[in-house]
Design an enzyme around this catalytic site. Structure first.
Site, mmCIF file in Angstrom:
data_model
loop_
_atom_site.group_PDB
_atom_site.id
_atom_site.type_symbol
_atom_site.label_atom_id
_atom_site.label_comp_id
_atom_site.label_asym_id
_atom_site.label_seq_id
_atom_site.Cartn_x
_atom_site.Cartn_y
_atom_site.Cartn_z
ATOM 1 N N HIS A 133 43.445 29.945 28.724
ATOM 2 C CA HIS A 133 43.463 29.295 30.028
ATOM 3 C C HIS A 133 42.662 28.003 29.890
ATOM 4 O O HIS A 133 41.454 28.057 29.696
ATOM 5 C CB HIS A 133 42.839 30.178 31.090
ATOM 6 C CG HIS A 133 43.448 31.558 31.152
ATOM 7 N ND1 HIS A 133 43.120 32.574 30.276
ATOM 8 C CD2 HIS A 133 44.376 32.071 32.003
ATOM 9 C CE1 HIS A 133 43.799 33.666 30.584
ATOM 10 N NE2 HIS A 133 44.579 33.393 31.612
ATOM 11 N N HIS A 143 39.537 36.690 38.658
ATOM 12 C CA HIS A 143 40.334 37.494 39.587
ATOM 13 C C HIS A 143 39.507 37.898 40.810
ATOM 14 O O HIS A 143 40.042 38.078 41.909
ATOM 15 C CB HIS A 143 40.844 38.772 38.908
ATOM 16 C CG HIS A 143 41.853 38.524 37.830
ATOM 17 N ND1 HIS A 143 41.493 38.259 36.527
ATOM 18 C CD2 HIS A 143 43.211 38.511 37.868
ATOM 19 C CE1 HIS A 143 42.602 38.087 35.808
ATOM 20 N NE2 HIS A 143 43.648 38.241 36.596
ATOM 21 N N ASP A 195 47.020 28.868 37.214
ATOM 22 C CA ASP A 195 46.849 30.317 37.174
ATOM 23 C C ASP A 195 47.225 30.839 38.561
ATOM 24 O O ASP A 195 47.538 30.064 39.479
ATOM 25 C CB ASP A 195 45.419 30.687 36.781
ATOM 26 C CG ASP A 195 45.314 32.064 36.130
ATOM 27 O OD1 ASP A 195 46.261 32.861 36.266
ATOM 28 O OD2 ASP A 195 44.276 32.346 35.501
#
Length: 333
Positions: free
Chosen positions: A164, A176, A247
């Site tokens: 990422h 998250h 993302d």
């Protein structure tokens, strides 16, 4: 453009409607969308039939704990396993990483998808979200594995996505669930975390997924919302010309700029080509936020599976059989 998540094993009426919107360019699938290989193939066919334009059908099929499709698929070891093997046999480790990539990609293409978001180019330095999804802690080791893995995916006819950017492995927090801040200066990030991305770009990686991490000494916003990271660093300095994905905007670390519409706008204005709206609960708002106009799909076209091989032919393919045996043997060690 949007890549959307869906609820179950088949499209709902609402999801069929979402696919009609010109901004919806793809679908990302999860374990909740999988019951069997047959059902998965039928779902992919349904998506393609119901949409008025080609959809990029995606998944995260990395191996280890991030393997969405399991029953009927090869059991894929986590990437850290290759880093461990390299301590005693680097040549074999890199060859096996390439076979892992080929095996993963060929199976995904074989059931009708285009793309698995792989490989993880982050460093394995204790991040709660990354963990054993990374090859290793050392950037030179990760860089070498990235080159092998991209080659294996390309062998199977699948585009490679480095994630990422610019590196999620050197902070503790899992984006998250939490905001993540990396306080290091650019020089340190460039000398360490960017090396695997340079390696992937050098061997022709086709896409990059941005991190929801803030690097305050470089830019004030999370990287996916930052034109500095995308435009100046990734594109201008590193020479990347491929597709840039956000993302998932449903992650906690994406919420810092506001609601769903604002998140999408900020990603696109920063330079992302496509935004991932993975939770079904946010898809209606995501679609509603996009103007009803013509969107250029040409950039995503390079990510469509180049040479799909039907599963019944795949299982008789010599390269597939060889890769399956090599990876299965490694998993059993």
């Amino acid at each position: 453009m949007l890549i959307i998540g869906i609820e179950g094993h088949a499209l709902t009426v609402a999801e069929q409607d979402y696919l009609q919107h010109p901004a919806v360019a793809g679908v990302i699938l999860f374990a909740r969308n999988f019951a069997s290989r047959q059902q998965l193939s039928e779902l992919c066919a349904e998506i393609r039939t119901m949409a008025p334009r080609r959809q990029l059908i995606c998944v995260d099929q990395e191996g280890g704990r991030v393997q969405r499709f399991r029953e009927g698929f090869a059991k894929l070891p986590c990437l850290e396993r290759f880093g461990e093997l390299a301590r005693t046999d680097a040549v074999s480790a890199h060859a096996l990483a390439r076979e892992h990539a080929y095996l993963m990609a060929s199976e995904i293409i074989g059931v009708g998808l285009d793309l698995s978001f792989a490989p993880v180019a982050d460093l394995g330095r204790g991040n709660l979200a990354i963990g054993n999804r990374a090859f290793a802690a050392d950037p030179k080791s990760v860089s070498a594995f990235i080159e092998s893995y991209v080659a294996g995916m390309h062998d199977a006819g699948m585009a490679a996505t480095l994630k990422h950017f610019p590196g999620h492995g050197s902070v503790l927090e899992d984006t998250h669930f939490d905001q993540a801040v990396d306080p290091r200066p650019f020089q340190e990030i460039a000398a360490v975390d960017l090396l695997p991305f340079h390696a992937g770009i050098r061997v022709g990686a086709d896409a990059v997924m941005m991190a929801h991490v803030v690097y305050p000494q470089v830019a004030p916003d999370p990287a996916g919302y930052s034109s500095h990271w995308i435009g100046k660093v990734l594109k201008a300095q590193m020479g990347f010309t491929g597709v840039v994905f956000s993302d998932d905007i449903g992650m906690a670390a994406a919420e810092s700029v506001g609601g769903v519409a604002t998140r999408i706008k900020r990603h696109l204005s920063a330079g992302c080509d496509a935004v991932l709206a993975c939770p079904p609960a946010c898809v209606a708002d995501a679609v509603a936020a996009m103007p009803n106009k013509t969107y250029p799909l040409e950039r995503l076209e390079r990510l469509y599976a180049a040479k799909p091989i039907a599963w019944d032919k795949l299982v008789d393919d010599d390269r597939y059989r060889s890769a399956l045996k090599a990876v299965t043997d490694l998993e059993q060690v």
